[in-house]
Design an enzyme around this catalytic site. Structure first.
Site, PDB file in Angstrom:
ATOM      1  CE  LYS A  79       2.606   0.972  -4.512  1.00 59.59           C
ATOM      2  NZ  LYS A  79       3.039   2.287  -5.032  1.00 59.59           N
ATOM      3  CB  SER A 132       5.629   5.463  -5.130  1.00 62.42           C
ATOM      4  OG  SER A 132       5.128   6.204  -4.064  1.00 62.42           O
TER       5      SER A 132
END
Ligand code: GLN
Length: 486
Positions: free
Chosen positions: A78, A177
């Site tokens: 990420k 998330s």
């Protein structure tokens, strides 16, 4: 080699048996990215040459018989986890050209096992959102239906794993998330116990909620990444010593209890989503688990509390982006104008909204009414969980009240977007670990969309999630993770 189906465990065995090399494996994933990412946009940058060099280095170790669990395993990262010398933009214009000057501790640990980094993945700016639509670089699409969101904020990481563009990925979870995009994309997502994985080198959103975790195709894969990146780190003052771990203890002859906060589940959850949840629970009941109703009375305040604490911490953390110290700098006549112009052109609308709300709830006149009140209620939520774990081994809920929604459906209505986080945010407020496991599917517009089942364990109980999680995988009625349409 089927990049869709392959798991870390399969790849480990094949690499060590020399059925193919780590370079072959990396090339297969790089090819798959070239073929599919045009339609998905999971990656913001692919590190083709670096990944091949890392794979070659892994092959040397494998040839010497010195491989570790993740040696030669191609991973996506990420865009807010630092890798020395590489850009980490946190999905924001303000950090578009920012290059990390050091490795995050999680990255250092993966490098020590010679894992391969394929590229950095798309995300909502500064990990604020639930759909990856808040990225400054355009949305990611859901591989199961490209007119839908992949979830967020780690939407790029979840979509990459789901579409066979990475064997597994790192994400971060502040209020869901990792778990929610994993559920929307039909893969497994682990949010570890707060403090079990170092946050050193993770670009901060809300420091008391953030945690790095793993996305993979199976519980076993999420576990092998967690095993590598976990551990005490003196560079993170909230890092936990290993002694805080807990597990199920002696399991022989014992019936494990799964607690279900029923009063909390119905509201706003779409009926077929609830049905899939009940189906998985029933299958676990048949497999020998005892399913009991529990009360978590403060959970109804979790969203309100989260959307005060998160913006408060975000507004503080993002104060460092002033046009002077990092990234973008817009020139102006005086220093105040440099700050204002840089932040105005560098931050997107949701980020600005959080900064405004956060500044308000922390302001002298309102901190008692909002921020301090929210902190007090957070303690009640934490206590609710602690009390519940006195009588159950694990708590189960859906991950999301809705399946992957259409791109654009909620982006103009922040409150509707926030409401979809109802089942994931309590976990971060309490600091406990949770995992999202694909279990069933619902149909929307003629397409099957994956559904995620959430298991929550007590503080330090990550191992419990893995052992019970594997039973959820077996119980899952329709595995959807291996058949995305793209
Ligand atoms: N959707 C939540 C938010 O917008 C959680 C995001 C996250 O976990 N980073 O804050």
């Amino acid at each position: 080699m089927n990049v869709f189906r392959l798991t870390i465990s399969d790849a480990r065995r094949a690499l060590d048996a020399k059925e193919y090399s780590a370079l072959d494996l990396t090339n297969a994933y790089l090819d798959s990215i070239v073929k599919k990412d045009g339609a998905i946009h999971a990656y913001l940058e692919v590190w083709k040459n670096e990944a091949r060099e890392e794979a070659k280095a892994a092959d040397v170790l494998i040839a010497r018989g010195e491989s570790k669990p993740l040696t030669g395993i191609p991973l996506a990262v990420k865009d807010l986890i630092l890798i020395e010398g590489r850009i980490a933009s946190a999905g924001s214009k303000i950090l578009e050209k920012y290059r990390a000057s050091y490795d995050a501790t999680a990255i250092k640990k993966l490098k020590a096992q010679n894992a391969v980094f394929l590229g950095r993945t798309n995300m909502d700016e500064f990990a604020l959102g639930s759909s990856t639509e808040n990225s400054a670089y355009g949305p990611t699409k859901n591989p199961h239906d490209t007119s839908r969101v992949p979830g967020g904020t780690s939407g790029g990481s979840a979509a990459a794993v789901s579409a066979g563009m990475a064997l597994a990925a790192l994400g971060s979870d502040t209020g869901g998330s990792i778990r929610q995009p994993s559920a929307f994309c039909g893969v497994v997502g682990l949010k570890p116990t707060y403090g079990s994985v170092s946050r050193f080198g993770l670009i901060a959103a809300a420091s008391s909620l953030d945690q790095i975790g793993a996305i993979g195709k199976t519980v076993a894969d999420a576990r092998s990444i967690f095993e590598c990146i976990r551990g005490y780190d003196e560079k993170d003052s909230t890092s936990l010593p290993a002694s805080t771990r807990s597990d199920l203890g002696d399991s022989k002859g014992r019936t494990f209890r799964i607690g279900v906060p029923r009063a909390f589940l119905g509201e706003g959850t779409e009926p077929d989503m609830l049905k899939e949840f009940e189906r998985t629970l029933a299958a676990l009941g048949e497999a020998g688990y005892s399913i009991v109703d529990i009360e978590l009375p403060s959970l109804k305040y979790a969203l309100a509390v989260y959307y005060i604490i998160n913006p408060a911490e975000v507004s503080t953390n993002l104060a460092r982006f002033d046009g002077i110290r990092y990234g973008l700098s817009v020139s102006a006549d005086d220093i105040q104008s440099v700050y204002a112009k840089t932040r105005e052109s560098g931050f997107g609308p949701e980020t600005r909204r959080r900064i405004l709300v956060g500044t308000f709830v922390l302001s002298a006149g309102y901190a008692d009414a909002y921020y301090r009140k929210a902190r007090a209620v957070r303690e009640l939520i934490r206590n609710d969980f602690a009390k519940a774990f006195g009588s159950v081994d694990v708590i189960a809920t859906p991950i999301s009240p809705v399946p992957a929604f259409k791109i654009g459906e909620k982006s103009s209505d922040p409150l509707a977007m926030y409401a979809a986080d109802i089942f994931t945010v309590p976990v971060n407020l309490a600091g406990v670990p949770a995992i999202s496991i694909p279990s069933g599917a619902v149909e929307r517009d003629g397409k099957k969309l994956p559904v995620g089942f959430q298991l929550i364990a007590q503080h330090g109980g990550d191992e419990t999630l893995f052992s019970i999680g594997e039973d959820v995988e077996k119980a899952g009625p329709i595995p959807t993770r291996h058949n995305p349409t793209v």
